[in-house]
Design an enzyme around this catalytic site. Sequence first.
Site, mmCIF file in Angstrom:
data_model
loop_
_atom_site.group_PDB
_atom_site.id
_atom_site.type_symbol
_atom_site.label_atom_id
_atom_site.label_comp_id
_atom_site.label_asym_id
_atom_site.label_seq_id
_atom_site.Cartn_x
_atom_site.Cartn_y
_atom_site.Cartn_z
ATOM 1 N N GLY A 1 -10.270 74.566 4.429
ATOM 2 C CA GLY A 1 -8.893 74.083 4.406
ATOM 3 C C GLY A 1 -8.852 72.583 4.319
ATOM 4 O O GLY A 1 -9.868 71.907 4.158
ATOM 5 N N ASP B 1 3.696 70.267 7.079
ATOM 6 C CA ASP B 1 3.007 70.765 5.883
ATOM 7 C C ASP B 1 3.281 72.257 5.699
ATOM 8 O O ASP B 1 2.378 73.032 5.386
ATOM 9 C CB ASP B 1 1.506 70.506 5.974
ATOM 10 C CG ASP B 1 0.810 70.638 4.618
ATOM 11 O OD1 ASP B 1 1.488 70.454 3.580
ATOM 12 O OD2 ASP B 1 -0.400 70.939 4.583
#
Length: 872
Positions: free
Chosen positions: A27, A140
């Site tokens: 990620g 986000d």
Amino acid sequence: MSTREEGESREAARIGAYELRGHLGTGGMGEVFLAWDRRLARHVALKRIRPDVQSTPERRERFRREARAAAALSHPAIVRVYDLLEGEAGDSLVMEYVEGRPLAHLMAEGQIGVARAVRLARQVAEGLASAHALGLIHRDLKAENVMVTADGQAKILDFGLAKQAAAETADESLTREGAVLGTLRTMSPEQAGGEEVDARSDLYSLGVLLYEMLTGRSPFQGGSLLQIHRKVLTERPVPPRLLRPELPAGLSDLVESLLEKDPARRPQSAAEVVEALERIGSASGLSQLGPAASSRPLELPSDASTLFPAPAPVPAVAAQESTARSRRLPALLLLGLAVLAVAAILALKLGAPGGRPIRVQVLEPEVKAASPGELGLVTAGVREAALSTLFSLRGLEVLDLSGLEAAGATETDEILRTEIRCEGGETCRISFRRLQGGRIAGLAQPFFVSVRPEDSLDLAEAVRRYLPAAYPDHPPRSDAVPEFRPEDYTVFIRLRQRNESGEVLGEPELRELQALLQRSPRLSGAYVLAAEVARTLGPQFLERSLDLARQGHELAPWDPRPLATQVLVELQRDRLDEAEKALEELERLTPGDIQVWKSRARLLEKRGLWEEAHAVWTRVVERRPVWQNLYNLADLEIRMGRAGEARRHLGELLKTSPGNDWGLNKLAELELQLGDPARAEELYGKLAAEKPLGRYLNNRGLAESLLGRFEAAARSYRQALEKDPGDRLTRINLADALRAAGRTAEARELYRALLAELVRDESGGRTLDVDETLFKARCLVQLDQPREAFEEVERAMARPGPKRAESLYHAALVSARVNQRLDALRYAERALSLELGPRWFDDPGFDSVRDGLRPLLAARKRPFSPEGAGPR
């Protein structure tokens, strides 16, 4: 043992409580592993944080503090943070392991219907409400950061990136890095601009997420990150209901409110969004609306994070988070984005106190007089002068809208109302009022003007003098006062009034306008009108139209109308990239203006996206049902085979503007297509009698051909060619009429000449469009070259995008003449499905496929329903 070795030993012992079982992915902050918690006998996800994320003590402290705050979250829609493992080599987060799939993958596979999208969005909003109550902001939120479990529960990932909204002043350096964090396409404008964010920034990202689920596309697309960044900061996205008209209005409105640039205009809490989604989700019929038809991976630039990562076959344990990598922006690009953000913010603040420009709707003047119809010239003059004056003031974005749309328009800050009060005699009283939310925000001193045509320039100068007083904080963009002769301005206003009333202006009027501009070269509005007239006169006038539009833009770069004309001209020249550039410049100049919507619809048409274009035109007509917009919507509906809708909209047009040349011409075209050539001949005959334009005479000839009167048709075509000598459609129609009349030698000469021209065009590097390619096929089949003719038909039909009924008809006719029976029947069936009337298929060229045509024609001969789109 050294202190470092002791720390590493303690870390190893701590991680030893978790047995690594597999690698789940990479990620934005580090790598994620599937692990087994030996103490509590359960699977967990263990995320090792990248060293560069914690490259300084301050960053590491910030991360630890925010991780501890995230660990306090406990909600079904949020992935739990169980533990924080600290060590000399770096830190790790221990999180809840979720068996499910990323929402982005489900969207890419078309698995998100409207009801499911609303349900998932409500769950995400509930999770945000819980986090916001503890002062945490995600920053986000995106489809890649939402998991969906097997039982349909949404789970928000990566609250470890969250920040505490109520950080203490002393620790502000730990919570702000001075950098833009997150994913560009989902950022709120304030986050993309490097400003402070609060919970409403997450709501904006939720709006992006819901938009993507409902439409299958991002609200902000561009060829580069810089383009996307600009759009996030300044552009209003296309409302979801324009892309999917079947969506409930309340749902589309909610998405639009979440995507407001100004946080104060968004819903003010996630709880408010939850309530709205609950109401929408309880509506009947929602479950019948499937996934967005365009759900697919989007073509984004290679350096942008993908909206829908292409789904790969991954085991359940590998679905902890999206497999798409978040690319790190190079330092120079980040710097460029920051500079762009600052420039955008400064640009928005210049010229208007307190922020972005004021968006002003200019309504049609209200005429209060005994005989309002006699004041058309005055009304046109006042409106033109008001628009030109407002375009020239700094800090205003001027939207040219009618009074019919004022009540429901939400994208503007205020409206300008104009009243023309005449009580007899040769003078009228003009007054202007600025209205914000129903209250008066500014007034211009009323003034009296002469209504005599020869005094029209005095009227314009009076408007230019008095109207700016209503906008004291908006100085003119230029101190120069345009100078032009009064008689020239009067001629211009007269011509504009004729054009606005629906009269077709031709070459004489274009010559008059060009002569006028030689005498008064600073009359900016005349450039726009002249460019529009030239644009409608045929391909040979397009370069002149473009030159006139460019001159108008150079003279008044703040006026959007010349740019809108440039878009249309470039579309007519098939230069779509140039049209896109002009449209982007138009959107920067006046985002939200009706001209932007209309230009976007035309570009969608040219790209073959007729359904999307129809949705935009429908919204334009709903908001401004003037005859021009009704005409464009009906024109597209005719090409789409929606004859019933086209007839209804043309009826509305002619009711709004009786005797309108354009509306009568389009109605005659519809009658011609539906197979009533006698009615079409009558309409075209009346139009040609009043104004013998080439297109009227050509279409009259086509109606006469369908009636079997080929000599009369040939005469009409020759008259049309006297007006437009180079028009290829008329020339090939003339050749067909002569051939049908038995004048074979004359016809073959015309076919040969036109074929030679088309071949020369191709040899010169120009790509023929669909109709020109079919012209070539029609010439070849009549010149005894059947194989080459059919190859051209195949080329034309292989071109991307939908095809007009007439194009399909000619493809069928050529195919029948060269004995390609299956292809002929296939094209004929498609043409009939677009409401082409059976009368067209009486041509002897179809004799070879007559048996196959009979059942198709019988089905088509069912009564036509004017209320619907015709029989299917």
